[in-house]
Design a protein around this motif. Structure first.
Motif, PDB file in Angstrom:
ATOM      1  N   LEU A  32     -20.020  85.519 -64.826  1.00  0.00           N
ATOM      2  CA  LEU A  32     -21.018  84.556 -65.309  1.00  0.00           C
ATOM      3  C   LEU A  32     -22.348  85.259 -65.596  1.00  0.00           C
ATOM      4  N   THR A  80     -12.910  78.194 -62.472  1.00  0.00           N
ATOM      5  CA  THR A  80     -12.574  78.811 -61.179  1.00  0.00           C
ATOM      6  C   THR A  80     -11.624  77.973 -60.324  1.00  0.00           C
ATOM      7  N   TRP A  98     -23.275  74.106 -59.154  1.00  0.00           N
ATOM      8  CA  TRP A  98     -23.115  75.219 -58.205  1.00  0.00           C
ATOM      9  C   TRP A  98     -24.420  76.017 -58.153  1.00  0.00           C
TER      10      TRP A  98
HETATM   11  N1  PLP Z   1     -17.857  79.505 -60.060  1.00  0.00           N
HETATM   12  C1  PLP Z   1     -17.920  78.555 -59.122  1.00  0.00           C
HETATM   13  C2  PLP Z   1     -18.104  77.145 -59.544  1.00  0.00           C
HETATM   14  C3  PLP Z   1     -17.847  78.882 -57.762  1.00  0.00           C
HETATM   15  O1  PLP Z   1     -17.909  77.917 -56.837  1.00  0.00           O
HETATM   16  C4  PLP Z   1     -17.698  80.242 -57.397  1.00  0.00           C
HETATM   17  C5  PLP Z   1     -17.699  80.638 -55.988  1.00  0.00           C
HETATM   18  O2  PLP Z   1     -18.071  79.919 -55.087  1.00  0.00           O
HETATM   19  C6  PLP Z   1     -17.607  81.187 -58.423  1.00  0.00           C
HETATM   20  C7  PLP Z   1     -17.703  80.801 -59.742  1.00  0.00           C
HETATM   21  C8  PLP Z   1     -17.511  82.659 -58.178  1.00  0.00           C
HETATM   22  O3  PLP Z   1     -16.549  83.105 -57.317  1.00  0.00           O
HETATM   23  P1  PLP Z   1     -16.306  84.651 -57.149  1.00  0.00           P
HETATM   24  O4  PLP Z   1     -17.553  85.391 -57.477  1.00  0.00           O
HETATM   25  O5  PLP Z   1     -15.890  84.825 -55.738  1.00  0.00           O
HETATM   26  O6  PLP Z   1     -15.216  85.012 -58.112  1.00  0.00           O
END
Ligand code: PLP
Length: 397
Positions: free
Chosen positions: A103, A204, A124
């Motif tokens: 992201l 995700t 988030w």
């Molecule tokens: N996107 C959302 C909505 C999330 O809740 C999270 C983790 O909490 C992530 C992305 C990213 O997860 P990661 O960096 O562990 O892949």
């Protein structure tokens, strides 16, 4: 002051802070049950671990291609075809160090200072902070609890300005668990195409959906929206691989190339052996994910019932993810130990103090009437934690 304006403006992750606080209390011998965590309590499936061990034994421990190994990009391409009905070429895929990093790369590749990103709220915690790190502006589109926190065209359209560059969609959502229907996505896709917006689809939690809900990838809704969608996904939640730090992006090759360049100066490749584990996860048996989904569904049912049985608490039954987002605002105005409770932060502090359970205040996600409770913890913890919460809530006067 030596510290940069950028770092000073940043709000550190509240969810990580709550998990740390619960960990500290536990280490001090206090029996705290944590509902703060955004990570599955299951172990990473054995065949995934085996693939990483084998990679380690083979000496697969050097730098890989910056954008990820071809084997993993091909596994992502195959997964997107199999599960989502989407066609991508290898040069449309970038592997990064977790979905959070994917992201971040997307925002850094697309946003100039002053650009706007529409973010449905509740959101988030990392979305607005990552946007701000680009000097860009998060523009919130508040969703309503009475409408199941759903996002649709009429809610987003009034927020579009000539500076809007990205519409961010996170379905199923962290923190509400709301997952969008094909109709809702169609309206949003049409809006993005008409107004020339990029859609950033954070999928995700796509595999953690319940009661027969079918996840739809917005990029499947026609060629025009496919061209405008940047899809981000993560190995963390679907495969219980939070510590492995592998996420991926699929989209227009020009954007992927720009992200590849940024990543080359920031992190280089994601961990070599974790990439091999991710290949095994994506192409191997999906049974472990199905078992986790069943267990999450059982817990969700239990926790939603328990919360709704507490006077002053109301909780929707979300379609996906592993969070519930109950409304506790009817209890605001009451007192605990002589102190009035008027906010989600004060309510969460009360729960930590009186019930020894850790939850995240809704204000961190943009809605102060709620708290977020993660049910990525055992059924025994859920039962004990809900007993304690019910008892504590009953003492409020
Ligand atoms: N996107 C959302 C909505 C999330 O809740 C999270 C983790 O909490 C992530 C992305 C990213 O997860 P990661 O960096 O562990 O892949």
């Amino acid at each position: 002051m030596t510290i940069s304006q950028r770092a000073r403006n940043l709000v550190p992750s509240a969810t990580l802070a709550i998990s740390n606080k619960a960990r500290e209390l536990k280490a001090a011998g206090i029996d705290v049950i944590s509902f703060g965590s955004g990570e599955p309590d299951f172990d990473t499936p054995e065949h995934i671990k085996e693939a990483a061990v084998q990679a380690l034994r083979e000496g697969f421990t050097k730098y890989t291609a910056n954008s990820g190994i071809n084997e993993l990009k091909d596994a992502v391409v195959a997964k997107l075809k199999r599960d989502n009905g989407l066609t991508y070429a290898r040069n449309q895929v970038l592997i990064s160090c977790g979905g959070k990093h994917s992201l971040y790369n997307v925002f850094q590749a697309l946003l100039d200072p002053g650009d706007e990103v529409i973010i449905p709220a509740p959101y988030w915690v990392s979305f607005p902070e990552q946007v701000k790190l680009c000097g860009a502006v998060p523009v919130f589109a508040p969703t309503a609890e009475a409408q199941g926190f759903r996002v649709n065209r009429s809610l987003v359209e009034p927020k579009v300005t000539p500076r809007t560059k990205i519409l961010l969609l996170n379905s199923p959502s962290n923190p509400t668990g709301a997952a969008l229907t094909r109709d809702e996505l169609q309206g949003l896709a049409a809006l993005a195409v008409e107004r020339g917006l990029w859609i950033l689809a954070d999928e995700t939690y796509e595999s953690l959906v319940y009661d027969g809900y079918q996840h739809v990838s917005i990029a499947t809704l026609g060629d025009a929206v496919y061209a405008r969608t940047i899809l981000v996904n993560s190995m963390s939640k679907a495969y219980a691989m939070t510590g492995w730090r592998i996420g991926y992006t699929a989209g227009a090759k020009e954007i992927i190339a720009a992200m590849d360049g940024l990543q080359s100066q920031m992190t280089s490749n994601p961990t070599s052996i974790a990439q091999r584990g991710a290949v095994a996860a994506l192409i191997g048996s999906q049974e472990p994910t199905a078992r986790m989904r069943e267990e999450f569904a059982r817990r969700r049912r239990s926790i939603v019932d328990r919360l709704n049985a507490m006077p002053g608490v109301s909780c929707l039954n979300p379609e996906g993810a592993f969070y519930v987002f109950p409304n506790v605002s009817k209890l605001y105005g009451k007192q605990h130990a002589g102190k009035p409770i008027a906010t989600s932060t004060e309510f969460s502090a009360f729960l930590l103090d009186a019930a020894r359970i850790a939850v995240v205040p809704g204000v961190e996600f943009g809605n102060d009437a709620h708290i977020r409770i993660s049910y990525a913890t055992s059924m025994a913890n859920i039962e004990k934690g809900m007993d304690r919460m019910a008892e504590a809530v009953a003492t409020l006067r």
